[in-house]
Design an enzyme around this catalytic site. Structure first.
Site, PDB file in Angstrom:
ATOM      1  N   GLY A  89       0.868  -1.291  -0.141  1.00  0.00           N
ATOM      2  CA  GLY A  89      -0.008   0.170   0.021  1.00  0.00           C
ATOM      3  C   GLY A  89       0.778   1.290  -0.020  1.00  0.00           C
TER       4      GLY A  89
ATOM      5  N   CYS B  12       5.439  -6.055   1.268  1.00  0.00           N
ATOM      6  CA  CYS B  12       5.657  -4.776   1.223  1.00  0.00           C
ATOM      7  C   CYS B  12       5.208  -4.014   2.472  1.00  0.00           C
ATOM      8  CB  CYS B  12       5.414  -4.413  -0.093  1.00  0.00           C
ATOM      9  SG  CYS B  12       6.149  -2.703  -0.536  1.00  0.00           S
ATOM     10  N   TYR B  13       4.291  -3.136   2.280  1.00  0.00           N
ATOM     11  CA  TYR B  13       3.757  -2.316   3.326  1.00  0.00           C
ATOM     12  C   TYR B  13       3.219  -3.298   4.511  1.00  0.00           C
ATOM     13  CZ  TYR B  13       0.975   0.491   6.301  1.00  0.00           C
ATOM     14  OH  TYR B  13       0.421   1.224   7.376  1.00  0.00           O
TER      15      TYR B  13
ATOM     16  N   HIS C 207       7.238  -7.400  -4.254  1.00  0.00           N
ATOM     17  CA  HIS C 207       5.842  -7.914  -4.776  1.00  0.00           C
ATOM     18  C   HIS C 207       5.972  -9.281  -5.456  1.00  0.00           C
ATOM     19  CE1 HIS C 207       3.611  -4.501  -3.616  1.00  0.00           C
ATOM     20  NE2 HIS C 207       4.761  -3.704  -3.751  1.00  0.00           N
TER      21      HIS C 207
ATOM     22  N   GLU D 192       3.631 -11.085  -6.320  1.00  0.00           N
ATOM     23  CA  GLU D 192       2.656 -11.120  -7.216  1.00  0.00           C
ATOM     24  C   GLU D 192       2.491 -10.787  -8.632  1.00  0.00           C
ATOM     25  OE1 GLU D 192       2.722  -9.165  -4.684  1.00  0.00           O
ATOM     26  OE2 GLU D 192       1.788  -7.481  -4.840  1.00  0.00           O
TER      27      GLU D 192
ATOM     28  N   SER E 179     -26.108  -9.773 -24.283  1.00  0.00           N
ATOM     29  CA  SER E 179     -25.536  -8.888 -24.940  1.00  0.00           C
ATOM     30  C   SER E 179     -24.783  -9.514 -25.991  1.00  0.00           C
ATOM     31  CB  SER E 179     -24.556  -7.895 -24.192  1.00  0.00           C
ATOM     32  OG  SER E 179     -23.548  -8.861 -23.746  1.00  0.00           O
ATOM     33  N   GLY E 180     -24.539 -10.703 -25.952  1.00  0.00           N
ATOM     34  CA  GLY E 180     -23.688 -11.488 -26.967  1.00  0.00           C
ATOM     35  C   GLY E 180     -22.142 -11.620 -26.408  1.00  0.00           C
ATOM     36  N   GLY E 181     -21.877 -10.827 -25.617  1.00  0.00           N
ATOM     37  CA  GLY E 181     -20.616 -11.016 -24.778  1.00  0.00           C
ATOM     38  C   GLY E 181     -20.491 -12.138 -23.747  1.00  0.00           C
ATOM     39  N   VAL E 182     -19.251 -12.706 -23.539  1.00  0.00           N
ATOM     40  CA  VAL E 182     -18.888 -13.704 -22.855  1.00  0.00           C
ATOM     41  C   VAL E 182     -19.725 -13.769 -21.309  1.00  0.00           C
ATOM     42  CG1 VAL E 182     -16.981 -15.098 -21.831  1.00  0.00           C
ATOM     43  CG2 VAL E 182     -16.563 -13.977 -23.953  1.00  0.00           C
ATOM     44  N   ASP E 183     -19.451 -12.613 -20.620  1.00  0.00           N
ATOM     45  CA  ASP E 183     -20.085 -12.585 -19.322  1.00  0.00           C
ATOM     46  C   ASP E 183     -21.770 -12.926 -19.131  1.00  0.00           C
ATOM     47  OD1 ASP E 183     -17.613 -11.925 -18.647  1.00  0.00           O
ATOM     48  OD2 ASP E 183     -18.179  -9.840 -18.547  1.00  0.00           O
ATOM     49  N   SER E 184     -22.527 -12.213 -19.868  1.00  0.00           N
ATOM     50  CA  SER E 184     -23.815 -12.512 -19.972  1.00  0.00           C
ATOM     51  C   SER E 184     -24.125 -13.867 -20.410  1.00  0.00           C
ATOM     52  CB  SER E 184     -24.799 -11.544 -20.562  1.00  0.00           C
ATOM     53  OG  SER E 184     -24.393 -11.383 -21.773  1.00  0.00           O
ATOM     54  N   SER E 185     -23.464 -14.015 -21.542  1.00  0.00           N
ATOM     55  CA  SER E 185     -23.572 -15.680 -22.196  1.00  0.00           C
ATOM     56  C   SER E 185     -23.321 -16.836 -21.085  1.00  0.00           C
ATOM     57  CB  SER E 185     -22.787 -15.813 -23.304  1.00  0.00           C
ATOM     58  OG  SER E 185     -22.980 -14.719 -24.073  1.00  0.00           O
TER      59      SER E 185
ATOM     60  N   LYS F 277     -12.222 -12.367 -14.778  1.00  0.00           N
ATOM     61  CA  LYS F 277     -12.500 -12.571 -16.371  1.00  0.00           C
ATOM     62  C   LYS F 277     -12.046 -14.237 -16.813  1.00  0.00           C
ATOM     63  CE  LYS F 277     -14.266 -10.867 -20.070  1.00  0.00           C
ATOM     64  NZ  LYS F 277     -15.370 -10.144 -20.228  1.00  0.00           N
TER      65      LYS F 277
END
Ligand code: XMP
Length: 520
Positions: free
Chosen positions: A59, A86-87, A177, A179, A230-236, A376
């Site tokens: 942070g 780190c912090y 870090h 990550e 919507s045709g997008g991946v998430d809503s599908s 995602k």
């Protein structure tokens, strides 16, 4: 807080820019985790959350600041492993009786190399096999004296306590870090920590799918759900998952605003209605949208008009579905994470994103959000688990306002048709050259200017267009894709020869920032 039954890792966020990456690395190691801002993590919260281990993020604060953020003391008496980054390392040392020093002249930013102290530790498995390890540092202050019980495992020129541990209490801390990508072996260190904490890697998409289906059934009971596609991946993915859970009690509404790409509406309808047998209302409202957009050239007005109409239209069709009590949304985990704000001020609006956030209250619907815990890439993995075709899962993102924001200036049907044909050729070229998966997003924008050209022996006076293709990880920053000159030349020739109405092709080589990905 989620009610996941998996072993849980708690990430306490102190506001680092890269906290989300810790969560992603954990998820890649099949460990279920949640990020919560430090302000929210009280002793009670800890008890309820019952983590198997805790990570304290980095942070921007200094432990010397007045009111410097810190975790509750109870973190260190839960009896579970803790890793400070780190912090997180500095605050941990300070709270446990060590000493932190202000970083006068010892700040380290960027690449550094750490070397082992010689002490053996299971945390270091797979480290230092080839000598010093490259790590990514970003700190001003540093630990000057270890807390009782700790020992040094590795050092760097600017951080004498680059990796430390208290092996009895299973407390670990690193100044760098692990990550981030620039700590190439960081994932291994995190993996070692997860193993030491006893995680079994029970977070898999197969298990998640079963659990999500059970939860949807529990929540919805014998009632009905509406889902906007919507045709997008998430809503599908959300739709297919909910369909598996409750079958025909899900109805999808696909609002066609007349601003979709070539063949897109047919593709969505045939996949959902014919392939998945999901009840689907295809709301062809292109007349309404294009009518209202006539003469509008200001980008924000376009976006707001589309957003408003979308909500009206959705409401109209959803109102026809009798007895629906729930609205499904493809909300993802990054939208849910509460961010730690030190400045407190609202950030500037660059673009009003297509947002249907107010819909559920307006319609008196409850939300079903089965992807709320996923990143995602996990949504894509879930899509595969559900059998969605790879060609669909790997699709480039497409913005809610569609082609409207790829048609700067006034939108006309003629321009949209030209744009669709040019766009289809560009994407076809990208696929033919095997570049589709290397590119985050690619499209054509039709420019609001006509230019003079010569074709055969005749003069042409047609539109110019711009090709746009970018690489990115999250759409927040982006670089233009370095196509070869041959590729660009061949694509320009095809577009000019095959699309009547375009006589000039340009390639947009702006990165983001300072540009944005879309033109409006
Ligand atoms: P910009 O143009 O802001 O775009 O660099 C970043 C990413 O967001 C997408 N985008 C949208 N997505 N609704 C969406 O669902 C919107 O209103 C919207 N505007 C931009 C854009 O395609 C890119 O992937």
């Amino acid at each position: 807080m989620s009610t996941s039954s998996h072993d849980r890792l708690l990430i306490i966020d102190f506001g680092s820019q890269v906290t989300q990456l810790i969560a992603r690395r954990a998820r890649e190691l099949h460990v279920y985790c949640e990020i919560h801002p430090f302000q929210k993590v009280t002793e009670d919260f800890l008890r309820q959350f019952a983590p198997r281990a805790v990570i304290l993020s980095g942070g921007p604060a200094s432990v010397f600041d007045e009111g410097a953020p810190h975790p509750p003391e109870a973190v260190f008496s839960l009896g579970v492993p803790v890793l400070g980054i780190c912090y997180g390392q500095q605050v941990m040392m300070q709270m446990l009786g060590g000493r932190v020093e202000r970083g006068h002249g010892t700040a380290e930013f960027g690449r550094a190399f750490v070397t082992p102290s010689g002490a053996e530790s299971a945390l270091l498995e797979g480290w230092f096999a080839q000598g010093p390890e490259q790590v990514w540092m970003s700190h001003g202050d540093h630990v000057a004296e270890l807390a009782p019980g700790f020992r040094v495992l590795a050092t760097s020129p600017g951080a004498p306590f680059a990796i430390v541990e208290d092996p009895k209490r299973h407390f670990y801390a690193v100044q760098f870090h692990p990550e981030v990508h620039h700590t190439p072996n960081g994932r291994r260190l995190l993996e070692n920590f997860m193993r030491l904490a006893g995680f079994t890697g029970d977070w898999t998409m197969g298990a998640y799918k079963e659990e999500a289906i059970r939860k949807i059934r529990e929540q919805v009971g014998d009632r009905r759900v509406i889902c906007g596609l919507s045709g997008g991946v998430d809503s599908s993915v959300a739709a297919v998952l909910i369909h598996e859970a409750i079958g025909d009690r899900l109805t999808c509404v696909f609002v066609d605003h007349g601003l979709l790409r070539q063949g897109e509406a047919e593709e969505v309808v045939s996949m959902f209605r014919d392939h998945y047998n999901i009840p689907l209302i295809h709301a062809d409202e292109s007349e309404l949208f294009l009518g209202e957009l006539e003469g509008v050239s200001d980008p924000e007005t376009k976006r707001k008009t589309i957003g408003r109409l979308f909500i009206d239209v959705f409401q109209k069709y959803a109102g026809q579905i009798e007895g629906a009590e729930f609205l499904a949304q493809g909300t993802l985990y990054p939208d849910v994470i509460e961010s730690v704000s030190f400045s407190g001020g609202p950030s500037v609006t660059i673009k009003s994103h297509h947002n249907v956030g107010g819909l559920p209250e307006k319609m008196g619907l409850k939300l079903v959000e089965p992807l709320r815990e996923l990143f995602k890439d996990e949504v894509r993995a879930l899509g595969r688990e559900l059998g969605l075709p790879e060609s669909f899962i790997g699709r480039h993102p497409f913005p809610g306002p569609g082609l409207a924001i790829r048609c700067p200036g006034e939108i006309t049907r003629e321009k949209l048709e030209i744009l669709r044909r040019a766009d289809a050729i560009f994407i076809d070229q990208i696929r033919r050259h095997g570049l589709y998966d290397e590119i985050w997003q690619a499209f054509v924008a039709i420019l609001p200017v006509k230019t003079v050209g010569v074709m055969g022996d005749g003069r042409t006076y047609d539109y110019a267009c711009a090709l746009r293709a970018v690489t990115s990880v999250d759409g927040m920053t982006a670089d233009y894709y370095p196509f070869s000159h041959e590729f660009l030349g061949e694509t320009a020739t095809r577009i000019i020869n095959e699309v009547k109405g375009i006589n000039r092709v340009t390639y947009d080589i702006t990165s983001k920032p300072p540009g944005t990905i879309e033109w409006e």
